[in-house]
Design a protein around this motif. Structure first.
Motif, mmCIF file in Angstrom:
data_model
loop_
_atom_site.group_PDB
_atom_site.id
_atom_site.type_symbol
_atom_site.label_atom_id
_atom_site.label_comp_id
_atom_site.label_asym_id
_atom_site.label_seq_id
_atom_site.Cartn_x
_atom_site.Cartn_y
_atom_site.Cartn_z
ATOM 1 N N UNK A 19 0.882 -0.970 0.094
ATOM 2 C CA UNK A 19 -0.090 -0.003 -0.001
ATOM 3 C C UNK A 19 0.949 1.155 -0.137
ATOM 4 N N UNK A 20 0.490 2.105 -0.766
ATOM 5 C CA UNK A 20 1.579 3.467 -1.019
ATOM 6 C C UNK A 20 1.372 4.069 0.248
ATOM 7 N N UNK A 21 2.484 4.641 0.840
ATOM 8 C CA UNK A 21 2.519 5.426 2.040
ATOM 9 C C UNK A 21 2.561 6.903 1.596
ATOM 10 N N UNK A 22 1.955 7.613 2.666
ATOM 11 C CA UNK A 22 1.835 9.013 2.539
ATOM 12 C C UNK A 22 2.941 9.633 2.350
ATOM 13 N N UNK A 23 4.070 9.248 3.042
ATOM 14 C CA UNK A 23 5.397 9.857 3.253
ATOM 15 C C UNK A 23 6.388 8.801 3.512
ATOM 16 N N UNK A 24 7.511 8.801 2.578
ATOM 17 C CA UNK A 24 8.606 7.508 2.894
ATOM 18 C C UNK A 24 9.681 8.611 3.590
ATOM 19 N N UNK A 25 10.134 7.857 4.633
ATOM 20 C CA UNK A 25 11.145 8.450 5.604
ATOM 21 C C UNK A 25 12.391 7.805 5.226
ATOM 22 N N UNK A 26 13.499 8.773 4.702
ATOM 23 C CA UNK A 26 14.878 8.047 4.285
ATOM 24 C C UNK A 26 14.697 6.819 3.441
ATOM 25 N N UNK A 42 14.666 -5.931 -7.939
ATOM 26 C CA UNK A 42 14.438 -7.254 -8.344
ATOM 27 C C UNK A 42 14.207 -7.565 -9.746
ATOM 28 N N UNK A 43 14.143 -8.766 -9.953
ATOM 29 C CA UNK A 43 13.832 -9.431 -11.550
ATOM 30 C C UNK A 43 12.668 -8.611 -11.939
ATOM 31 N N UNK A 44 12.596 -7.293 -12.607
ATOM 32 C CA UNK A 44 11.553 -6.739 -13.234
ATOM 33 C C UNK A 44 11.332 -5.483 -12.619
ATOM 34 N N UNK A 45 12.194 -5.086 -11.645
ATOM 35 C CA UNK A 45 11.770 -3.736 -11.269
ATOM 36 C C UNK A 45 12.384 -3.240 -9.899
ATOM 37 N N UNK A 46 11.823 -2.222 -9.202
ATOM 38 C CA UNK A 46 12.312 -1.532 -7.901
ATOM 39 C C UNK A 46 11.473 -1.664 -7.058
ATOM 40 N N UNK A 47 11.876 -1.885 -5.662
ATOM 41 C CA UNK A 47 11.091 -1.842 -4.441
ATOM 42 C C UNK A 47 11.497 -0.393 -3.742
ATOM 43 N N UNK A 48 10.695 0.525 -3.392
ATOM 44 C CA UNK A 48 11.136 1.581 -2.687
ATOM 45 C C UNK A 48 10.581 1.323 -1.062
ATOM 46 N N UNK A 94 6.647 0.784 0.391
ATOM 47 C CA UNK A 94 5.814 1.595 -0.038
ATOM 48 C C UNK A 94 5.266 1.770 -1.711
ATOM 49 N N UNK A 95 6.390 1.095 -2.515
ATOM 50 C CA UNK A 95 6.101 1.302 -3.789
ATOM 51 C C UNK A 95 6.573 0.539 -4.456
ATOM 52 N N UNK A 96 6.131 -0.229 -5.498
ATOM 53 C CA UNK A 96 6.880 -1.149 -6.484
ATOM 54 C C UNK A 96 6.768 -0.565 -7.972
#
Length: 399
Positions: A44-51, A57-63, A72-74
């Protein structure tokens, strides 16, 4: 000197703490797994990402949120991607099949800022500047990472090496640009240009030159197949390895220590050498010392701690804390289960990323990510992710 990461103050040495995961290579301990969170991280997207942290990963990025490790984001991004700090509190540089791209990690989205070119290579942060080296073209781009927040490609210095090669470059505080020398077939050394791109120093006594790191008082070393080549106070000095073939290709530095941490390999014919010794390069004494760890490690295992400690993640699953001045192994912190380095350098393996007094360690075999307090040696957070991750980095403000 350093601008603090949003949300908490960092030690002044944060500028050098993420080098190990930026460098290019040319899975059990019950205590390590017991602290793992039982539930999978939320998408689930977070309202704010701290640091924010960013993992590939194979096919993308995790934040991920740097404090909670919450996913918070794929971001879907095909191909083999690499990640490095951009040098400010919001952005991460992503190396893709088509070149360097800039990710707004805090905003959880790729920006339109790109540096296209084949085989994007090393990303180096030093003295308030970020330097990108594109192997396929030999193009070097230098910019102030603070300008990334404007949303447009920063204006900066551009230089192209005489021939394209797998190289690296770093701009010093006085505007000098140190860059490697080589071709696609052979790499030989380094040269230094003044702020007007006039050559002021050169040394070609560094076969197989690879990787760089900066120590206290802006002593910069690049690795060779027979030691390191040191540039300090306007001149080059070769520091020989004790073996005829003693390759140092990946290094990590700290602005609080004159000693650089490096890997060390001695078999030029190995398909994959799994070394058990690391090198400590004293840039003040021009001396190289070897330390046997009693375990092997990989090129994603090296980092520096908030006080300049040398940190190495071993294949036995322990994170070793080493006094760079003496070479003494002061602590072994359980981090992940035992693992073996894969033959293919692009395949996932546990990766170490350090920011401030926190060591982040991935554990691909378990699809896990752990945060370890370097002061106490205790795990503070662990999460399980949907896919196993490969590279790991995050925002790091200041140089």
């Amino acid at each position: 000197m350093n601008k603090p990461i949003r949300g908490r103050a960092l030690p002044a040495t944060a500028l050098t703490l993420a080098l190990a995961t930026a460098l290019t290579a040319c899975g059990g301990d019950d205590s390590a797994s017991g602290a793992r969170a039982s539930d999978t991280a939320s998408t689930t997207p977070a309202a704010k990402v701290t640091d924010p942290l960013v993992a590939t990963f194979d096919g993308g990025l995790y934040v991920l949120d740097g404090e909670t490790l919450k996913l918070t984001k794929t971001i879907e991004l095909p191909g083999f991607n690499r990640v490095n700090p951009a040098g400010d509190e919001d952005h991460v540089i992503v190396s893709t099949d088509s070149g360097f791209r800039v990710l707004d990690a805090t905003g959880q989205a790729l920006t339109g800022i790109e540096y296209p070119g084949a085989k994007p290579g090393h990303v180096v942060r030093h003295a308030g500047k970020t330097v990108l080296f594109t192997d396929g073209t030999g193009e070097v781009n230098v910019f102030d990472p603070a300008d990334l927040s404007r949303g447009t490609k920063p204006e900066g210095r551009t230089y192209t090496t005489a021939e394209a090669h797998h190289g690296v470059a770093i701009e010093l505080a006085g505007g000098e640009l140190l860059t490697t020398l080589g071709t696609e077939e052979k790499r030989t050394g380094a040269l230094v240009l003044d702020e007007n791109d006039k050559e002021i120093a050169r040394n070609e006594d560094c076969p197989g030159v690879h990787g760089e790191a900066a120590a206290r008082n802006e002593a910069v070393a690049v690795g060779c197949e027979d030691g390191v080549l040191l540039y300090k106070d306007g001149k080059f000095t070769k520091i020989d390895a004790p073996d005829d073939y003693g390759r140092i290709g990946n290094q990590a530095g700290s602005d609080t220590s004159p000693v650089l941490l490096g890997d060390y390999k001695t078999d030029p014919d190995a398909e994959l050498e799994r070394p058990t010794r690391i090198s400590l390069i004293d840039t003040e004494k021009a001396k190289l010392t070897l330390v046997d760890l009693g375990t092997s490690y990989s090129f994603r295992s090296l980092a520096r701690g908030p006080e300049g400690e040398a940190l190495v993640l071993g294949t036995d699953g322990a994170l070793r804390v080493i006094d760079p001045a003496t070479g003494d192994i002061e602590r072994k912190i359980p981090a992940v289960g035992a693992w073996q380095e894969p033959l293919d350098w692009q395949q996932p393996r546990p990766t170490l990323f350090v920011r401030g007094d926190t060591a982040y360690v991935s554990e691909p075999a378990e699809k896990a990510l752990h945060a370890i307090d370097l002061t106490t040696g205790k795990k503070t957070t662990s999460v399980t992710l949907p896919e196993r991750t490969n590279e790991l980095s995050g925002v790091v403000a200041g140089h």
